[in-house]
Design a protein around this motif. Structure first.
Motif, PDB file in Angstrom:
ATOM      1  N   THR A   1       0.808  -1.229   0.000  1.00 22.50           N
ATOM      2  CA  THR A   1       0.000   0.000   0.000  1.00 22.50           C
ATOM      3  C   THR A   1       0.841   1.279   0.000  1.00 22.50           C
TER       4      THR A   1
ATOM      5  N   LYS B   1      -3.311  -3.348   5.882  1.00 18.98           N
ATOM      6  CA  LYS B   1      -4.443  -3.296   4.947  1.00 18.98           C
ATOM      7  C   LYS B   1      -4.061  -4.023   3.670  1.00 18.98           C
TER       8      LYS B   1
ATOM      9  N   ASP C   1      -5.668  -2.960  -2.935  1.00 17.21           N
ATOM     10  CA  ASP C   1      -6.803  -3.360  -3.780  1.00 17.21           C
ATOM     11  C   ASP C   1      -6.422  -4.465  -4.759  1.00 17.21           C
ATOM     12  N   ASP C   2      -5.148  -4.445  -5.184  1.00 20.60           N
ATOM     13  CA  ASP C   2      -4.720  -5.448  -6.174  1.00 20.60           C
ATOM     14  C   ASP C   2      -3.935  -6.600  -5.531  1.00 20.60           C
TER      15      ASP C   2
END
Ligand code: DC
Length: 207
Positions: A117, A176, A179-180
């Protein structure tokens, strides 16, 4: 080639990251060790975790040759690492070292909480390794006993839950999944199965 491996404590990300690095002949960086070293030095100095300037100074002066310290793996140092990791100045002091490491040829695998991230958002592959809290506590419990560190399962479970809650809720670079990222749930997997799964995912997307 950069491979990012993130996830909560004791999910198996270190084992997977090491396995991937070995498989491809890439360099490996356990970024948690950087935060652990800052936490250990703060503990040894008797410093208060709210002393952000002092923690950032320690982070800036880290010497990677000291990373063999046996105390680094204890739960107390894990908790201290998680506390210094909320300090933005500590994170920024460690950022450049991690980004430079990631550039090493022929490739690098970094494991941590914010690799996909924040540190290497353009990594070629991103994995987010997770497992149930029960499975992670049991693994960490066995690992610490194996290292000869006296612990109880209840104590380890409480530490892991508290640490993950802090790591996931901090304002700067919380744990976290990018997204990918490809999620690897290792609750019912052996280390060998997790590695096989990740290698298959890499192979599929490079075809
Ligand atoms: O991976 P580990 O358990 O050794 O990490 C110790 C602590 O360091 C963890 O609780 C949170 C922090 N950490 C972090 O904030 N960012 C990273 N990239 C790696 C670790």
């Amino acid at each position: 080639m950069i491979i990012a491996v993130d996830g909560p404590s004791a999910a198996g990300k270190g084992t997977l990251a090491r396995g991937l690095a070995q498989h491809f002949g890439y360099h490996f960086l356990d970024t948690g060790a950087l935060y652990r070293m800052v936490g250990l030095k703060m503990l040894r100095a008797g410093a208060d975790f709210s002393e952000a300037v002092r923690a950032a100074q320690i982070a800036q002066e880290l010497d990677v040759n000291e990373f063999e310290d046996a105390d680094l793996r204890t739960e107390a140092v894990g908790a201290a690492a998680s506390r210094v990791a909320v300090i933005p100045e500590v994170r920024s002091a460690l950022l450049q070292f991690q980004r430079e490491f990631a550039k090493r040829e022929p490739g690098a695998v970094l494991d941590g909480r914010d690799i996909g991230t924040v540190i290497c958002p353009h990594a070629d592959f991103k994995f987010f390794v997770t497992a149930s809290a029960k499975a992670r506590s049991l693994r960490r419990f066995k690992e610490l006993l194996g290292l000869g560190i006296p612990v109880t399962l209840e104590g380890v479970t409480a530490d892991i839950i508290a640490r993950d809650a802090r790591d996931a809720s901090r304002a700067t670079a919380p744990t976290k999944a990018a997204d990918d990222a490809i999620v690897v749930d290792t609750t019912l997997m052996t280390a060998a199965e997790a590695l096989k799964f990740a290698l298959a995912a890499i192979e599929t997307s490079t075809k």
